[in-house]
Design a protein around this motif. Sequence first.
Motif, PDB file in Angstrom:
ATOM      1  N   VAL A   1     114.068 -57.577  -4.501  1.00 20.17           N
ATOM      2  CA  VAL A   1     113.517 -58.841  -3.913  1.00 20.17           C
ATOM      3  C   VAL A   1     112.517 -59.373  -5.079  1.00 20.17           C
ATOM      4  CG1 VAL A   1     113.326 -57.880  -1.598  1.00 20.17           C
ATOM      5  CG2 VAL A   1     111.607 -57.179  -3.291  1.00 20.17           C
ATOM      6  N   ALA A   2     112.164 -60.471  -4.774  1.00 23.82           N
ATOM      7  CA  ALA A   2     111.412 -61.208  -6.041  1.00 23.82           C
ATOM      8  C   ALA A   2     109.821 -60.912  -5.923  1.00 23.82           C
ATOM      9  CB  ALA A   2     111.768 -62.752  -5.981  1.00 23.82           C
ATOM     10  N   MET A   3     109.394 -60.824  -4.602  1.00 21.48           N
ATOM     11  CA  MET A   3     108.122 -60.482  -4.643  1.00 21.48           C
ATOM     12  C   MET A   3     107.491 -59.577  -3.605  1.00 21.48           C
ATOM     13  SD  MET A   3     106.580 -64.483  -4.008  1.00 21.48           S
ATOM     14  CE  MET A   3     107.944 -65.534  -3.535  1.00 21.48           C
ATOM     15  N   GLU A   4     106.215 -59.003  -4.021  1.00 25.48           N
ATOM     16  CA  GLU A   4     105.656 -58.194  -2.779  1.00 25.48           C
ATOM     17  C   GLU A   4     104.227 -58.364  -2.848  1.00 25.48           C
ATOM     18  OE1 GLU A   4     105.442 -53.703  -1.069  1.00 25.48           O
ATOM     19  OE2 GLU A   4     105.598 -53.992  -3.461  1.00 25.48           O
ATOM     20  N   LEU A   5     103.668 -58.705  -1.609  1.00 20.37           N
ATOM     21  CA  LEU A   5     102.254 -58.755  -1.581  1.00 20.37           C
ATOM     22  C   LEU A   5     101.593 -57.488  -1.405  1.00 20.37           C
ATOM     23  CD1 LEU A   5      99.738 -60.832  -1.225  1.00 20.37           C
ATOM     24  CD2 LEU A   5     100.079 -60.419   1.278  1.00 20.37           C
ATOM     25  N   MET A   6     100.753 -56.926  -2.333  1.00 20.67           N
ATOM     26  CA  MET A   6     100.214 -55.543  -2.512  1.00 20.67           C
ATOM     27  C   MET A   6      99.226 -55.569  -3.448  1.00 20.67           C
ATOM     28  SD  MET A   6     100.752 -52.666  -1.023  1.00 20.67           S
ATOM     29  CE  MET A   6     102.088 -53.037   0.090  1.00 20.67           C
ATOM     30  N   GLY A   7      98.532 -54.432  -3.217  1.00 15.72           N
ATOM     31  CA  GLY A   7      97.110 -54.020  -3.735  1.00 15.72           C
ATOM     32  C   GLY A   7      97.576 -53.773  -5.311  1.00 15.72           C
ATOM     33  N   HIS A   8      96.441 -53.377  -5.986  1.00 17.96           N
ATOM     34  CA  HIS A   8      96.278 -53.240  -7.463  1.00 17.96           C
ATOM     35  C   HIS A   8      97.097 -51.808  -7.660  1.00 17.96           C
ATOM     36  CE1 HIS A   8      92.823 -51.694  -5.457  1.00 17.96           C
ATOM     37  NE2 HIS A   8      92.712 -50.552  -6.705  1.00 17.96           N
ATOM     38  N   TRP A   9      97.356 -50.817  -6.608  1.00 18.81           N
ATOM     39  CA  TRP A   9      97.839 -49.687  -7.034  1.00 18.81           C
ATOM     40  C   TRP A   9      99.374 -50.005  -7.171  1.00 18.81           C
ATOM     41  CZ3 TRP A   9      95.282 -50.914  -2.449  1.00 18.81           C
ATOM     42  CH2 TRP A   9      96.212 -51.410  -1.210  1.00 18.81           C
ATOM     43  N   ASN A  10     100.009 -51.140  -6.823  1.00 26.78           N
ATOM     44  CA  ASN A  10     101.505 -51.209  -6.862  1.00 26.78           C
ATOM     45  C   ASN A  10     102.086 -50.762  -8.257  1.00 26.78           C
ATOM     46  OD1 ASN A  10     103.284 -51.638  -4.853  1.00 26.78           O
ATOM     47  ND2 ASN A  10     103.803 -53.656  -5.535  1.00 26.78           N
ATOM     48  N   PRO A  11     101.531 -50.992  -9.207  1.00 23.58           N
ATOM     49  CA  PRO A  11     102.541 -50.357 -10.456  1.00 23.58           C
ATOM     50  C   PRO A  11     102.668 -49.104 -10.320  1.00 23.58           C
ATOM     51  CG  PRO A  11     100.906 -52.134 -10.880  1.00 23.58           C
ATOM     52  CD  PRO A  11     100.566 -51.800  -9.499  1.00 23.58           C
ATOM     53  N   GLY A  12     101.560 -48.344  -9.961  1.00 27.05           N
ATOM     54  CA  GLY A  12     101.536 -46.853 -10.037  1.00 27.05           C
ATOM     55  C   GLY A  12     102.537 -46.338  -8.964  1.00 27.05           C
ATOM     56  N   VAL A  13     102.673 -46.910  -7.838  1.00 25.01           N
ATOM     57  CA  VAL A  13     103.657 -46.498  -6.807  1.00 25.01           C
ATOM     58  C   VAL A  13     104.914 -46.961  -7.443  1.00 25.01           C
ATOM     59  CG1 VAL A  13     104.473 -47.261  -4.504  1.00 25.01           C
ATOM     60  CG2 VAL A  13     101.928 -47.128  -4.888  1.00 25.01           C
ATOM     61  N   MET A  14     105.296 -48.036  -7.822  1.00 24.23           N
ATOM     62  CA  MET A  14     106.592 -48.325  -8.281  1.00 24.23           C
ATOM     63  C   MET A  14     106.920 -47.378  -9.362  1.00 24.23           C
ATOM     64  SD  MET A  14     106.999 -52.484  -8.398  1.00 24.23           S
ATOM     65  CE  MET A  14     105.396 -52.842  -8.577  1.00 24.23           C
TER      66      MET A  14
ATOM     67  N   GLY B   1     114.321 -47.655  -1.023  1.00 22.80           N
ATOM     68  CA  GLY B   1     114.338 -48.423   0.194  1.00 22.80           C
ATOM     69  C   GLY B   1     113.190 -49.079   0.695  1.00 22.80           C
ATOM     70  N   SER B   2     112.020 -48.710   0.211  1.00 24.14           N
ATOM     71  CA  SER B   2     110.670 -49.225   0.636  1.00 24.14           C
ATOM     72  C   SER B   2     110.572 -50.733  -0.215  1.00 24.14           C
ATOM     73  CB  SER B   2     109.670 -48.417   0.097  1.00 24.14           C
ATOM     74  OG  SER B   2     109.455 -48.315  -1.309  1.00 24.14           O
ATOM     75  N   SER B   3     109.468 -51.388   0.417  1.00 28.45           N
ATOM     76  CA  SER B   3     109.387 -52.743  -0.317  1.00 28.45           C
ATOM     77  C   SER B   3     109.148 -52.658  -1.747  1.00 28.45           C
ATOM     78  CB  SER B   3     108.337 -53.400   0.554  1.00 28.45           C
ATOM     79  OG  SER B   3     107.071 -52.550   0.800  1.00 28.45           O
ATOM     80  N   ALA B   4     108.099 -51.499  -2.146  1.00 27.55           N
ATOM     81  CA  ALA B   4     107.822 -51.499  -3.669  1.00 27.55           C
ATOM     82  C   ALA B   4     108.927 -50.886  -4.399  1.00 27.55           C
ATOM     83  CB  ALA B   4     106.728 -50.270  -3.711  1.00 27.55           C
ATOM     84  N   GLY B   5     110.012 -50.243  -3.764  1.00 30.63           N
ATOM     85  CA  GLY B   5     111.224 -49.777  -4.211  1.00 30.63           C
ATOM     86  C   GLY B   5     111.968 -51.000  -4.608  1.00 30.63           C
ATOM     87  N   MET B   6     112.308 -51.653  -3.608  1.00 27.50           N
ATOM     88  CA  MET B   6     112.906 -52.874  -3.759  1.00 27.50           C
ATOM     89  C   MET B   6     112.596 -53.827  -4.841  1.00 27.50           C
ATOM     90  SD  MET B   6     113.307 -54.060   0.611  1.00 27.50           S
ATOM     91  CE  MET B   6     115.026 -54.031   0.660  1.00 27.50           C
ATOM     92  N   LEU B   7     111.368 -54.292  -4.931  1.00 25.91           N
ATOM     93  CA  LEU B   7     110.497 -54.913  -5.894  1.00 25.91           C
ATOM     94  C   LEU B   7     111.023 -54.286  -7.316  1.00 25.91           C
ATOM     95  CD1 LEU B   7     109.234 -57.466  -6.904  1.00 25.91           C
ATOM     96  CD2 LEU B   7     107.110 -55.878  -6.652  1.00 25.91           C
ATOM     97  N   ALA B   8     110.982 -52.987  -7.493  1.00 24.43           N
ATOM     98  CA  ALA B   8     111.050 -52.219  -8.874  1.00 24.43           C
ATOM     99  C   ALA B   8     112.392 -52.270  -9.103  1.00 24.43           C
ATOM    100  CB  ALA B   8     110.494 -50.778  -8.714  1.00 24.43           C
ATOM    101  N   THR B   9     113.091 -52.298  -8.188  1.00 27.74           N
ATOM    102  CA  THR B   9     114.874 -52.289  -8.578  1.00 27.74           C
ATOM    103  C   THR B   9     115.575 -53.753  -8.542  1.00 27.74           C
ATOM    104  OG1 THR B   9     115.417 -51.706  -6.146  1.00 27.74           O
ATOM    105  CG2 THR B   9     115.164 -49.783  -7.760  1.00 27.74           C
ATOM    106  N   GLY B  10     114.624 -54.815  -8.504  1.00 25.98           N
ATOM    107  CA  GLY B  10     115.015 -55.955  -8.455  1.00 25.98           C
ATOM    108  C   GLY B  10     115.738 -56.591  -7.224  1.00 25.98           C
TER     109      GLY B  10
ATOM    110  N   ILE C   1     110.715 -62.181  -0.558  1.00 25.15           N
ATOM    111  CA  ILE C   1     109.730 -61.073  -0.418  1.00 25.15           C
ATOM    112  C   ILE C   1     110.282 -59.834   0.543  1.00 25.15           C
ATOM    113  CG2 ILE C   1     107.291 -60.932   0.452  1.00 25.15           C
ATOM    114  CD1 ILE C   1     107.044 -63.835   0.618  1.00 25.15           C
ATOM    115  N   GLY C   2     109.654 -58.817  -0.080  1.00 25.51           N
ATOM    116  CA  GLY C   2     109.847 -57.593   0.355  1.00 25.51           C
ATOM    117  C   GLY C   2     108.603 -57.035   1.185  1.00 25.51           C
ATOM    118  N   VAL C   3     108.498 -56.711   2.478  1.00 29.43           N
ATOM    119  CA  VAL C   3     107.378 -56.566   3.033  1.00 29.43           C
ATOM    120  C   VAL C   3     107.797 -55.142   3.741  1.00 29.43           C
ATOM    121  CG1 VAL C   3     107.940 -57.974   5.097  1.00 29.43           C
ATOM    122  CG2 VAL C   3     105.674 -57.002   4.774  1.00 29.43           C
ATOM    123  N   GLY C   4     106.786 -54.151   3.880  1.00 25.78           N
ATOM    124  CA  GLY C   4     106.868 -52.792   4.534  1.00 25.78           C
ATOM    125  C   GLY C   4     106.432 -52.791   5.790  1.00 25.78           C
TER     126      GLY C   4
END
Lengths: 326, 437
Positions: free
Chosen positions: B275-288, B264-273, B193-196
């Motif tokens: 980390v396997a998971m991130e707990l986040m709101g519905h805006w996450n696809p937009g952020v990634m 290097g952010s948690s969303a960035g880590m998920l987007a680039t593979g 899990i990635g967490v910011g």
Amino acid sequence: MTAPNLTAGRATPARPDPDPAPARVRRSRRSLRDLALVWGFAAPALVVYIGFVIVPVALAAVFSFFNWNGLGPLERFIGFENYVRAFSDPVFLGALRNNVVILVLSLAIQGPLAIGIALLLNRKLRGRTLIRTLIFVPYVLSEVVAGLAFRLMLPPEGPVDGVLTSLGWSGPKPQWLADPDIAFWTLFAVLTWKYLGLAIILMLAGLQGIPEELHEAAALDGASWWQTQRRITIPLLGPTVRIWAFLSMIGSLQLFDMVWILTGGGPLNATQTMATYMVDIGNGRSQIGFGSAVAVILFLISLVIALIYQRAVLRRDMVGAVTGRG
Amino acid sequence: MMNTNIRWAAVAAASALAVGVLAGCSGGSSNEGGGDGEVTLVWWHNATGEPLTGFWQDVAAEFEADNPGVSVEVQGYQNEELQRTLIPNQLRTGEGLDLYQQWGAGELAGQVDAGYVMDVSDQVTQEVEALGGVVAPWQYEGQTYGLPYNFGIEGFWYNKELFDQAGITELPTTLEELYDAIDALKDAGITPIGVGAGDGWPAAHYWYNFALKSCSPEVLQQSQSELAWDDPCFVEAGEMLAEFVAAEPFQDGFLATSAQQGAGSSAGMLATGEVAMELMGHWNPGVMGGILQEETGEEEASPPEFLGWFNFPGIEGAAGDPTAALGGGDGFSCSAWAPPECVDLLRYISSADVQTRFGEIGAGVPVTPGSEEGIGDPNLQEVLAGLREASYVQLWFDTAYGPTVGGAMNDAVVQLVGGQGAPEDIVQAMTDAAATL
């Protein structure tokens, strides 16, 4: 403090004044006009200064006595409660301690380092200009740019760790920004990197002001290089060192930008300073009253230290300029 | 020596300049139209990137076209700057702002108490009826003060490829299964899990979810209205969180990781593979998507194909509602002094047409019934399904409790996650902060 008006025409001797006060030279119309002109030119700057400095400081002082979230009228006067709260808040006390540690360490580490490097650079050597430029570059960079650069370089297995690995450091590396016990020292190292250049440039400028004859005289008397530095150069650097220390102290107390960008006061408040805490509380948590109290405390600490320092240390260097005469 | 007249002219010019500088501080355009029923609406929102910035501009232009004599000055600002500085300062001046971003709940309560927000209850009865429970955060003491245009729930965004690699075939539906998944990922050499946590709130959201699962909806609602957290379930939430952290599911150095800034952010880590998971709101696809656009330089970069979404798993034997979800959204309010056209614009933003197009640009989850087919992103469809299935939706606690208590709570949770606090300390910090209100 007005200088005697030497340009005004000779005042005609008046009848003896009834009151025993020393006779005043009556201002001619001309000098009144001059005075108006002086005020006229000073007024815009004064207006801006009052509007942007004096009024906000005064407002912060007023807000600090209220429980106020920034919305609606100032209604809930609570006296010194915000101040009491600040000094019983472990996070604020930790922030204050961080400011003091940075202040003391900056003086103790940057000062001697800067003097030493300046002495080494204060001679004819090839590439001197280049070295000076390199030393000064970090100071020229904006805090935000430098902070972001280090933030990008310092994550686990980031560029810094990569360099260390290539230098043969195997095994786990410290978490430069994520370990609460280490982040503060990382921050201090970055601050030193950034502000050492300013100190060195100031010292070099101070060294330029020392007359060459003194060194020649010392050499004739058979003084060694080291003796010359100790007995002549460093004492004569005194004013420069004192001014640099003053700038360094005030900067340490009001430190904000680098911390804000590099760590945001974290991890776990390990790098919080009074200024970052103030913004955290005031802006982040809508406690304008409490945040203002922190601002006033920061202001008072800076003011007291500045005044004491000026009275006790800078007096000789600045006679007449700041402290008045005598 | 300067000629006297020239000198005085210089004085005058300098004075004018100084006065101008000071006057520039009292920004905000005045709302006085030029007579003849001309109205200017000033609209502030928190979109600073495409496609949403352009979308709001289009909406403003359409509204102007439909309403001759009305002009809309629409402007986007950075979210925190807008929420913490710009809006409060402008509201205090009592002018120059009509329609503005509204986060709801605690934030809204403070503004209503100060008399800054227009009560639109009577004008938006239809909308409120259509939207249902999702309007609650924009209501206060039985009155409606704004409308949402976007609402979603939080869940785990996960990397399907990495789950396959770790041999995880079933998505976790219970906490036990989530622990099993974490172990499986670790065994496969993958950071689970990635967490910011550097930003505070992303780590705090774990505590929110545990509190949601251990406290009943009644307790949650009561604690929110009384700002008291005496129920032991809140301490239990901290205990569950401590246990979760002890399983070491997060990336190295998570205390300094930001949530949304760069690769290097948690969303960035998920987007680039990474980390396997991130707990986040519905805006996450937009952020990634935004992070990938920055990293690759491709304007069309979109959230990766491997993304999936599942709801925060239930906890066996906990008092909370297993189908409760944690969520939040965005809305707009009209200021108390705004002209009546402001409400028309608010209603237009809520219309099914605008909402459908809002879903199409993939910026969030629209709330107006009839706009569902606009949602193209299958993951956001999942979020919407989760929202529809949830028997109870709890607004983000920090929004619900307001910035003072919310900030203290987030900070205390991060302390616990960083190994420097106890479950009781979180409740204590919240109670202390509430006492200063």
